[in-house]
Design an enzyme around this catalytic site. Structure first.
Site, PDB file in Angstrom:
ATOM      1  N   PRO A   1      94.642  67.548  72.436  1.00  0.00           N
ATOM      2  CA  PRO A   1      94.561  68.091  73.798  1.00  0.00           C
ATOM      3  C   PRO A   1      94.162  69.563  73.755  1.00  0.00           C
ATOM      4  O   PRO A   1      94.732  70.351  73.011  1.00  0.00           O
ATOM      5  CB  PRO A   1      95.985  67.919  74.322  1.00  0.00           C
ATOM      6  CG  PRO A   1      96.570  66.819  73.494  1.00  0.00           C
ATOM      7  CD  PRO A   1      95.961  66.967  72.144  1.00  0.00           C
ATOM      8  N   GLU A   2      93.172  69.928  74.548  1.00  0.00           N
ATOM      9  CA  GLU A   2      92.747  71.318  74.626  1.00  0.00           C
ATOM     10  C   GLU A   2      93.260  71.925  75.933  1.00  0.00           C
ATOM     11  O   GLU A   2      93.971  71.268  76.689  1.00  0.00           O
ATOM     12  CB  GLU A   2      91.232  71.407  74.489  1.00  0.00           C
ATOM     13  CG  GLU A   2      90.751  70.901  73.126  1.00  0.00           C
ATOM     14  CD  GLU A   2      89.321  71.285  72.808  1.00  0.00           C
ATOM     15  OE1 GLU A   2      88.780  72.207  73.444  1.00  0.00           O
ATOM     16  OE2 GLU A   2      88.727  70.658  71.917  1.00  0.00           O
TER      17      GLU A   2
END
Length: 270
Positions: free
Chosen positions: A2-3
């Site tokens: 996840p960014e």
């Protein structure tokens, strides 16, 4: 992993269910995360969650007694479910809420984190080294150009350095550099202020767009309501090595920079 957009979408997704809710019970099913979940996390018991903020990829849950800091690591996700719903494999941490719902952290690789601090200042060893948030005025072309002086590291590695700016992960670095016409291996110090202005604008644009559309669809990510993001449908270069450039039809080139997959167009990026 996840960014920043995915973490921000998660914050927006869980906030309506958690803010102003009292924690009835804290359950730790597996404390062995990136750092062991501290026993002090039990101080959340009986506390009302007052607000939820994001700093870089960390989520901060504030209450009177202190701050819980959560990180999703490489494969973690937070979901709001009915407290009666059976646990899933890799559910490691749960907050039971007064509403009858629960916040659960599921993390197959266990690189995520759950920490507790009585004061936010106690978390300086985790947060103090972080650069500015990319969607704030503190992140601008003058700042980035100044930080790049004498830096011979590649521009892609440079903008992915959390000490320079937080949250510009691999996907969005690839996309912003393509949009800006900048070769990902070009030395950070050799880029003009004018080019940095374009790059900063495109970093802000690509991140804001991803947040608006619900985050990039990654196999390890789902929003708090279980719906995937849709930004991946519009990616120009990331994950498209060997395919045609959407601007000029030249075959996109793939390579590794700092052990991260990089895709660019030899014609469009100089």
């Amino acid at each position: 992993m996840p960014e920043l957009p995915e973490v921000e979408v998660t914050r927006m997704g869980i906030s309506p269910y958690l803010i102003s809710q009292t924690v009835k019970k804290v359950a730790v099913y597996n404390p062995n995360m990136r750092w062991p979940i501290p026993a002090e996390i039990a101080e959340l018991n009986g506390q009302m969650i007052e607000k939820i903020e994001r700093r870089a990829k960390y989520l901060l849950l504030y209450c009177t007694a202190g701050v819980a800091l959560l990180h999703l690591g490489m494969s973690g996700k937070l979901c709001v479910v009915s407290s009666s719903e059976p646990l899933k494999k890799h559910d490691h941490f749960e907050l039971f809420l007064q509403s009858g719902k629960s916040l659960r952290l599921n993390d197959t690789r266990r690189f995520g984190a759950v920490l507790w601090f009585n004061e936010l200042s106690d978390a300086d060893h985790v947060l103090a080294h972080l650069g500015p948030e990319p969607l704030t005025d503190n992140f601008n072309s003058e700042y980035l150009h100044q930080k790049a002086q004498k830096r011979q590291v590649s521009i892609k590695t440079f903008i992915m350095d959390n000490k320079v700016v937080v949250g510009v992960g691999n996907i969005y670095a690839n996309e912003a550099l393509f949009m800006s016409g900048i070769h990902p291996k070009k030395a950070a110090a050799k880029i003009s202020l004018a080019k940095y202005k374009i790059l900063v604008e495109n970093i802000k644009l690509v991140l804001a767009k991803a947040i608006k559309q619900g985050g990039t669809t990654l196999k390890d990510f789902s929003q708090a309501d279980g719906k995937p993001g849709y930004f991946a449908q519009e990616l120009m270069v990331y994950g498209r090595a060997g395919e045609k450039c959407k601007k000029c039809d030249l075959e996109l080139t793939g390579l590794m920079i700092s052990q991260r997959a990089t895709v660019y167009c030899k014609n469009c990026q100089k």
